[in-house]
Write a protein that holds these residues in place. Structure first.
Motif, short mmCIF file in Angstrom:
data_model
loop_
_atom_site.label_atom_id
_atom_site.label_comp_id
_atom_site.label_asym_id
_atom_site.label_seq_id
_atom_site.Cartn_x
_atom_site.Cartn_y
_atom_site.Cartn_z
N THR A 134 0.82 -1.22 0.00
CA THR A 134 0.00 0.00 0.00
C THR A 134 0.85 1.27 0.00
O THR A 134 0.72 2.13 -0.87
CB THR A 134 -0.93 0.01 1.25
N VAL A 135 1.72 1.37 0.99
CA VAL A 135 2.56 2.56 1.09
C VAL A 135 3.65 2.55 0.01
O VAL A 135 3.98 3.58 -0.57
CB VAL A 135 3.20 2.64 2.50
N LEU A 136 4.17 1.37 -0.25
CA LEU A 136 5.24 1.27 -1.24
C LEU A 136 4.76 1.76 -2.61
O LEU A 136 5.51 2.39 -3.36
CB LEU A 136 5.76 -0.17 -1.35
N ALA A 137 3.51 1.48 -2.90
CA ALA A 137 2.97 1.91 -4.20
C ALA A 137 2.92 3.43 -4.28
O ALA A 137 3.12 4.02 -5.35
CB ALA A 137 1.58 1.31 -4.41
N LEU A 138 2.66 4.07 -3.15
CA LEU A 138 2.66 5.54 -3.13
C LEU A 138 4.04 6.07 -3.46
O LEU A 138 4.21 7.05 -4.19
CB LEU A 138 2.23 6.05 -1.75
N ILE A 139 5.04 5.42 -2.89
CA ILE A 139 6.42 5.85 -3.16
C ILE A 139 6.74 5.68 -4.64
O ILE A 139 7.32 6.57 -5.28
CB ILE A 139 7.42 5.03 -2.31
#
Ligand SMILES: [Zn+2]
Length: 376
Positions: free
Chosen positions: A213-218
């Motif tokens: 989830t967060v990695l995709a934002l990065i």
């Protein structure tokens, strides 16, 4: 080559022994559990000449490119006695420079010496109780524990003190560094290496899967990408690994290639951090770890940094959460970094693309022996 040895035409026997060493080197260098990037080095002593891997070269390429430098054994031994740095001779030359660990190879009496950054050995070599743990696992072998010393002459002198009273030693565990094994020929040395590895083997800890989830934002915000090696996510998802790395630098390669502190962020702040300063510009770290989420890689990460990171994860996954660890001191880290920063240029990096993309500050020493050590 004023200072390098000038061997006469090699005999058939000498050629054969060098070929065996190349073969062994390529095999050992291709195992990421033994060698990462240009670290590790091998040598053979042939009739008064020490053939030693050149600084910055990758052992894995030993069959494709020339990487063994002939050195007069007597001269190298003299330099150990006087404390002179052998690598200094090569400061301004284009030719292959002998490994920063040349002195260590020279003083060991065995003909073939293999030095590797074995993941399993390092996982023991960073523990305060390492010597006790190994006395059981290496029982019956002629082994010695060498407390941490900087690569080059300091390490060689530390080893010299130990083997002076135990000349039969053919296995050395280098504190916060790695492993050395010796033999009378390549076959014998490699056989011993395999035996030591078998005894030191640790099953890596299982770790939670990454949360994208967060990695995709990065990945959307900047020039970062998902790692192609799943185990790297453990730096973010494995609580024990995170805790270990918060403690400091475990061994010099870690600081030289990956920095003194691991860029580890809680998910809540990671997006703002990226927007502020981790946007892929120069000076950004080669990777970031996000608590409980996983790891993202900077697109500018070099192959050497990637190999070092893969090794680091494998070390932390093999380190017991209750083990007391011996981290490098601030002085030791500064010393390793200064040698790297003032070391060789990256003419021996693994590919032209790497040369272009090298972050000079982090990788001026690609030979983590710390090969950069040496000349300014
Ligand atoms: Zn080393």
């Amino acid at each position: 080559m004023k200072n390098a040895a000038q061997p006469k035409l090699l005999s058939t026997r000498q050629e054969r022994e060098l070929a065996s060493l190349r073969d062994l080197s390529a095999r050992v260098g291709s195992d990421p559990l033994l060698v990462q990037a240009s670290n590790g080095n091998t040598s053979i002593k042939l009739d008064g000449i020490l053939w030693i891997k050149a600084s910055g070269k990758w052992l894995a390429h030993a069959m494709q490119e020339e990487m063994f430098v002939p050195q007069e054994l007597a001269e190298v031994k003299e330099s150990i006695r006087t404390g002179a740095d052998i690598a200094l001779r090569y400061a301004q030359k284009d030719e292959l420079r002998p490994s920063i660990e040349t002195a260590m190879h020279a003083l060991l009496q065995h003909r073939v010496v293999i030095h590797v950054h074995s993941i399993n050995a390092i996982a023991w070599a960073i523990r305060v109780d390492g010597p006790d743990q190994l006395s059981v696992r290496l029982a019956g072998l002629h082994w010695q524990w060498i407390p941490y010393a900087a690569s080059g002459i300091p390490l060689a002198q530390e080893i010299a003190k130990t083997v002076a009273t135990a000349p039969e030693t053919d296995v050395l565990i280098l504190g916060n560094h790695g492993l050395v094994v010796c033999g009378q020929d390549s076959h014998t040395a490699e056989k011993l290496l395999r035996e030591v590895e078998r005894r030191l083997a640790i099953v890596p800890r299982r770790f939670p899967k990454p949360d994208a989830t967060v990695l995709a934002l990065i990945a959307r915000l900047s020039k970062w990408h998902f790692p192609d090696v799943d185990s790297l996510h453990a730096l973010g998802t494995d609580a024990v690994s995170r805790q270990i790395l918060k403690g400091g630098v475990l061994y010099p390669c870690q600081a030289i290639f990956l920095g003194q502190t691991v860029p580890l962020f809680p998910p809540a702040v990671v997006v703002s951090k990226f927007t502020e300063r981790l946007d892929g510009r120069d000076g950004t770290p080669p990777f970031v770890a996000v608590d409980r989420s996983g790891v993202m890689l900077n697109e500018k990460m070099t192959n050497a940094e990637r190999a070092t990171l893969i090794g680091l994860v494998q070390v932390t996954l093999r380190t017991d959460e209750f083990a007391r660890l011996r981290y490098l001191t601030r002085t030791e880290v500064t010393d390793a970094l200064s040698k790297g920063a003032h070391g060789c240029k990256e003419e021996n990096a693994d590919s032209p693309a790497d040369v272009r993309e090298l972050d000079e500050k982090r990788t001026a020493s690609a030979d983590c022996l710390f090969a950069g050590a040496g000349p300014t």
